[in-house]
Design a protein around this motif. Sequence first.
Motif, PDB file in Angstrom:
ATOM      1  N   ILE A   5       0.839  -1.202   0.000  1.00 29.59           N
ATOM      2  CA  ILE A   5       0.000   0.000   0.000  1.00 29.59           C
ATOM      3  C   ILE A   5       0.877   1.257   0.000  1.00 29.59           C
ATOM      4  CG2 ILE A   5      -1.673   1.348   1.331  1.00 29.59           C
ATOM      5  CD1 ILE A   5      -2.869  -1.244   2.321  1.00 29.59           C
ATOM      6  N   ALA A   6       1.952   1.224   0.784  1.00 28.74           N
ATOM      7  CA  ALA A   6       2.855   2.376   0.845  1.00 28.74           C
ATOM      8  C   ALA A   6       3.475   2.654  -0.520  1.00 28.74           C
ATOM      9  CB  ALA A   6       3.942   2.122   1.880  1.00 28.74           C
ATOM     10  N   MET A   7       3.939   1.619  -1.214  1.00 26.42           N
ATOM     11  CA  MET A   7       4.569   1.800  -2.518  1.00 26.42           C
ATOM     12  C   MET A   7       3.580   2.354  -3.540  1.00 26.42           C
ATOM     13  SD  MET A   7       6.440  -1.059  -4.906  1.00 26.42           S
ATOM     14  CE  MET A   7       4.884  -1.971  -5.087  1.00 26.42           C
ATOM     15  N   ILE A   8       2.373   1.789  -3.543  1.00 24.93           N
ATOM     16  CA  ILE A   8       1.349   2.261  -4.480  1.00 24.93           C
ATOM     17  C   ILE A   8       0.996   3.724  -4.199  1.00 24.93           C
ATOM     18  CG2 ILE A   8      -1.064   1.984  -5.177  1.00 24.93           C
ATOM     19  CD1 ILE A   8      -0.729  -1.019  -4.694  1.00 24.93           C
ATOM     20  N   THR A   9       0.905   4.068  -2.922  1.00 23.51           N
ATOM     21  CA  THR A   9       0.548   5.444  -2.538  1.00 23.51           C
ATOM     22  C   THR A   9       1.639   6.428  -2.939  1.00 23.51           C
ATOM     23  OG1 THR A   9      -0.708   4.587  -0.645  1.00 23.51           O
ATOM     24  CG2 THR A   9      -0.187   6.927  -0.647  1.00 23.51           C
ATOM     25  N   PHE A  10       2.903   6.050  -2.718  1.00 22.83           N
ATOM     26  CA  PHE A  10       4.013   6.917  -3.133  1.00 22.83           C
ATOM     27  C   PHE A  10       3.976   7.148  -4.645  1.00 22.83           C
ATOM     28  CE2 PHE A  10       6.439   5.981   0.864  1.00 22.83           C
ATOM     29  CZ  PHE A  10       6.665   7.306   1.212  1.00 22.83           C
ATOM     30  N   ARG A  11       3.784   6.097  -5.397  1.00 26.68           N
ATOM     31  CA  ARG A  11       3.731   6.225  -6.853  1.00 26.68           C
ATOM     32  C   ARG A  11       2.575   7.118  -7.282  1.00 26.68           C
ATOM     33  NH1 ARG A  11       4.700  -0.008  -9.017  1.00 26.68           N
ATOM     34  NH2 ARG A  11       6.938  -0.144  -8.505  1.00 26.68           N
ATOM     35  N   SER A  12       1.443   6.939  -6.627  1.00 26.49           N
ATOM     36  CA  SER A  12       0.273   7.734  -6.957  1.00 26.49           C
ATOM     37  C   SER A  12       0.489   9.209  -6.653  1.00 26.49           C
ATOM     38  CB  SER A  12      -0.935   7.204  -6.189  1.00 26.49           C
ATOM     39  OG  SER A  12      -2.084   7.984  -6.461  1.00 26.49           O
ATOM     40  N   MET A  13       1.070   9.485  -5.485  1.00 25.89           N
ATOM     41  CA  MET A  13       1.274  10.877  -5.076  1.00 25.89           C
ATOM     42  C   MET A  13       2.288  11.590  -5.960  1.00 25.89           C
ATOM     43  SD  MET A  13      -0.654  11.999  -2.712  1.00 25.89           S
ATOM     44  CE  MET A  13       0.282  13.488  -2.387  1.00 25.89           C
ATOM     45  N   LEU A  14       3.361  10.908  -6.299  1.00 23.80           N
ATOM     46  CA  LEU A  14       4.425  11.544  -7.067  1.00 23.80           C
ATOM     47  C   LEU A  14       4.144  11.526  -8.567  1.00 23.80           C
ATOM     48  CD1 LEU A  14       7.509  10.176  -5.114  1.00 23.80           C
ATOM     49  CD2 LEU A  14       6.425  12.416  -4.920  1.00 23.80           C
ATOM     50  N   GLY A  15       3.060  10.883  -8.956  1.00 26.98           N
ATOM     51  CA  GLY A  15       2.736  10.815 -10.367  1.00 26.98           C
ATOM     52  C   GLY A  15       1.610  11.727 -10.791  1.00 26.98           C
ATOM     53  N   ILE A  72      -5.244   9.462   0.371  1.00 27.35           N
ATOM     54  CA  ILE A  72      -6.428   8.615   0.500  1.00 27.35           C
ATOM     55  C   ILE A  72      -7.705   9.229  -0.075  1.00 27.35           C
ATOM     56  CG2 ILE A  72      -7.158   9.469   2.787  1.00 27.35           C
ATOM     57  CD1 ILE A  72      -7.701   6.463   3.478  1.00 27.35           C
ATOM     58  N   GLY A  73      -7.818  10.538  -0.076  1.00 23.87           N
ATOM     59  CA  GLY A  73      -9.037  11.190  -0.552  1.00 23.87           C
ATOM     60  C   GLY A  73      -9.432  10.812  -1.968  1.00 23.87           C
ATOM     61  N   PRO A  74      -8.527  10.917  -2.946  1.00 28.40           N
ATOM     62  CA  PRO A  74      -8.886  10.572  -4.327  1.00 28.40           C
ATOM     63  C   PRO A  74      -9.318   9.114  -4.486  1.00 28.40           C
ATOM     64  CG  PRO A  74      -6.892  11.902  -4.290  1.00 28.40           C
ATOM     65  CD  PRO A  74      -7.196  11.544  -2.868  1.00 28.40           C
ATOM     66  N   GLU A  75      -8.712   8.212  -3.716  1.00 27.94           N
ATOM     67  CA  GLU A  75      -9.083   6.798  -3.801  1.00 27.94           C
ATOM     68  C   GLU A  75     -10.519   6.574  -3.310  1.00 27.94           C
ATOM     69  OE1 GLU A  75      -6.267   4.434  -1.739  1.00 27.94           O
ATOM     70  OE2 GLU A  75      -4.604   4.931  -3.079  1.00 27.94           O
ATOM     71  N   ILE A  76     -10.914   7.349  -2.311  1.00 32.59           N
ATOM     72  CA  ILE A  76     -12.293   7.236  -1.810  1.00 32.59           C
ATOM     73  C   ILE A  76     -13.263   7.836  -2.816  1.00 32.59           C
ATOM     74  CG2 ILE A  76     -13.888   8.010  -0.011  1.00 32.59           C
ATOM     75  CD1 ILE A  76     -11.600   7.857   1.973  1.00 32.59           C
ATOM     76  N   ASP A  77     -12.879   8.964  -3.397  1.00 34.81           N
ATOM     77  CA  ASP A  77     -13.763   9.642  -4.352  1.00 34.81           C
ATOM     78  C   ASP A  77     -14.040   8.792  -5.589  1.00 34.81           C
ATOM     79  OD1 ASP A  77     -13.909  11.810  -2.682  1.00 34.81           O
ATOM     80  OD2 ASP A  77     -12.362  12.968  -3.720  1.00 34.81           O
ATOM     81  N   ASP A  78     -13.001   8.109  -6.108  1.00 35.38           N
ATOM     82  CA  ASP A  78     -13.213   7.320  -7.328  1.00 35.38           C
ATOM     83  C   ASP A  78     -13.529   5.846  -7.058  1.00 35.38           C
ATOM     84  OD1 ASP A  78     -10.769   6.137  -6.674  1.00 35.38           O
ATOM     85  OD2 ASP A  78      -9.630   7.367  -8.076  1.00 35.38           O
ATOM     86  N   GLY A  79     -13.619   5.483  -5.773  1.00 39.18           N
ATOM     87  CA  GLY A  79     -14.015   4.125  -5.425  1.00 39.18           C
ATOM     88  C   GLY A  79     -12.893   3.103  -5.391  1.00 39.18           C
ATOM     89  N   GLN A  80     -11.672   3.513  -5.710  1.00 41.00           N
ATOM     90  CA  GLN A  80     -10.564   2.567  -5.733  1.00 41.00           C
ATOM     91  C   GLN A  80     -10.218   2.035  -4.341  1.00 41.00           C
ATOM     92  OE1 GLN A  80      -7.125   4.064  -7.793  1.00 41.00           O
ATOM     93  NE2 GLN A  80      -8.264   4.558  -9.651  1.00 41.00           N
ATOM     94  N   ILE A  81     -10.596   2.777  -3.312  1.00 40.55           N
ATOM     95  CA  ILE A  81     -10.287   2.340  -1.951  1.00 40.55           C
ATOM     96  C   ILE A  81     -10.955   1.001  -1.649  1.00 40.55           C
ATOM     97  CG2 ILE A  81     -12.265   3.485  -0.871  1.00 40.55           C
ATOM     98  CD1 ILE A  81      -8.693   3.239   0.562  1.00 40.55           C
ATOM     99  N   MET A  82     -12.071   0.702  -2.314  1.00 37.11           N
ATOM    100  CA  MET A  82     -12.775  -0.544  -2.052  1.00 37.11           C
ATOM    101  C   MET A  82     -11.949  -1.768  -2.432  1.00 37.11           C
ATOM    102  SD  MET A  82     -15.351   0.220  -0.458  1.00 37.11           S
ATOM    103  CE  MET A  82     -16.245   1.716  -0.047  1.00 37.11           C
ATOM    104  N   TYR A  83     -11.038  -1.598  -3.366  1.00 41.16           N
ATOM    105  CA  TYR A  83     -10.148  -2.701  -3.734  1.00 41.16           C
ATOM    106  C   TYR A  83      -9.269  -3.087  -2.548  1.00 41.16           C
ATOM    107  CZ  TYR A  83      -6.301  -5.250  -5.901  1.00 41.16           C
ATOM    108  OH  TYR A  83      -5.366  -6.194  -6.200  1.00 41.16           O
TER     109      TYR A  83
END
Length: 237
Positions: A5-15, A72-83
């Motif tokens: 989760i940490a790696m995915i979040t870092f990639r998401s934030m920096l991308g 975490i906010g964008p993941e909740i907004d687009d529903g990806q957090i459910m994964y």
Amino acid sequence: MNPTIAMITFRSMLGRRRALLLFVLPGVLLLLSLVLRLTNTNDLDVDTTVLQRFALGAVLPLLALIAGTGVIGPEIDDGQIMYILTKPIPRQVVILTKLAVAIVLVALFAAVPTLLAGFILGAPAGLTPAFTVGVLVGGVAYASVFVALGVVSRNAVTIGLLYALVWESLFGNFAPGAKKASILQWALSVTHSLTDASTVKTAVSLPTAIVLLVVVTLVATVLATVRLRSLTVASAE
């Protein structure tokens, strides 16, 4: 902590495009410090103003807002957090991992630039590390609050901006009572305890500041965890 989760979040934030702000804000701080040093217009008062009002009072809360809501906010907004929530991962682990990523981002893009800005300015011994520590401890509290906002509300960025710009910057300068309920002042109290510079002043005592920083961080983390659990229940229904 969950490394995946940490790696995915870092990639998401920096991308994301918003990641540009992670570089722009500290860049402006460093550029300002360099200009002041090259023009020889910096002194103790100027150094304190730059580190307190710009690094601690502006760059820190804005960066913490970007990092805290962004993890975490964008993941909740687009529903990806459910994964993530469908996996057998405790909700507190998800929140703590997201919070850890936000804190690391704040440390890299707020605390480190504050340290560099102090060195560029040639601030008196003790002033630079004191503000660096203040930015770091304040960043932990800010990040926890903004992560919680990202979980609780879809308007987290707006609410965070109102808090950082209106409550802390506006009311904090004119209403004595508001200063005591300000993460900025709590962090400044830690800074004040680490330097003898007469230009650093705070409205909150160190013991009170430490207690409030810890309490706010813990409460925000628990609130985010509880809210994330309710999202799972809502999806199941």
